[in-house]
Design an enzyme around this catalytic site. Structure first.
Site, short mmCIF file in Angstrom:
data_model
loop_
_atom_site.label_atom_id
_atom_site.label_comp_id
_atom_site.label_asym_id
_atom_site.label_seq_id
_atom_site.Cartn_x
_atom_site.Cartn_y
_atom_site.Cartn_z
N GLY A 103 69.91 14.51 14.92
CA GLY A 103 70.47 15.61 15.91
C GLY A 103 70.04 16.79 15.40
O GLY A 103 69.61 17.10 14.03
N TYR A 104 69.88 17.79 16.14
CA TYR A 104 69.44 19.36 15.77
C TYR A 104 70.52 20.14 15.94
O TYR A 104 71.29 20.27 16.63
CB TYR A 104 68.37 19.73 16.81
CG TYR A 104 67.11 18.93 16.56
CD1 TYR A 104 66.28 18.92 15.69
CD2 TYR A 104 67.13 17.34 17.36
CE1 TYR A 104 65.18 18.41 15.47
CE2 TYR A 104 65.96 16.49 17.01
CZ TYR A 104 65.03 17.13 16.14
OH TYR A 104 63.86 16.42 15.96
#
Length: 157
Positions: free
Chosen positions: A29-30
């Site tokens: 995830g960012y």
């Protein structure tokens, strides 16, 4: 400075599967959207990393990676990501003098399959297997960061 040198290709068929010698599930995830770098948290099997990459398209870019506790990574994925996590299974396939990484995406990015080859020099020669299709190194849409915000399943929409 750490540097990543890689080429990305779409995969044209499943012939690579007969040669895969290992695999691992990934969830990443960012932690930020646009900017000079992508910052991601990634779980690979039972390991976790924080990764910072220069936000540029091309074969060579700065990359830094640091191991973090798995429990921290799970918490970051659940609470800090600015887009849904990208899920994929990575397979390793030896071909010629190199090992290719084949990513089979799940979730909103299915049925995308992308092959990458990491090199030690930008001018290093490598042999493409028959199952490798068009090179997409310079197409931003195929980068994991872009896939988090604009999943493959939405490209035709």
């Amino acid at each position: 400075m750490a540097t990543e040198i890689e080429h990305k290709f779409v995969v044209r068929n499943n012939d690579w599967r007969a040669h895969a010698h290992a695999s691992r599930d990934f969830e990443q995830g960012y932690l930020c959207g646009d900017g000079p770098a992508s910052v991601r948290v990634r779980i690979e099997g039972e390991q976790a990393n924080l990764n910072i990459k220069a936000a540029r398209v091309g074969t060579t870019r700065a990359e830094y990676e640091y191991e973090i506790p798995l429990v921290d990574a799970r918490e970051m994925l659940a609470t800090l990501c600015v887009a849904p996590p990208v899920v994929k299974t990575r397979y390793w396939v030896a071909h010629g003098a190199h090992t290719w990484e084949v990513d089979v995406f799940g979730g909103e990015n299915a049925p995308l399959v992308v092959a990458e080859i990491e090199l030690t020099r930008a001018d290093e020669d490598f042999e493409c297997p028959d199952w490798v299709g068009a090179e997409v190194t310079h197409d931003k849409r195929y980068y994991n960061h872009a896939l988090a915000f604009a999943p493959y399943s939405q490209w035709g929409a």
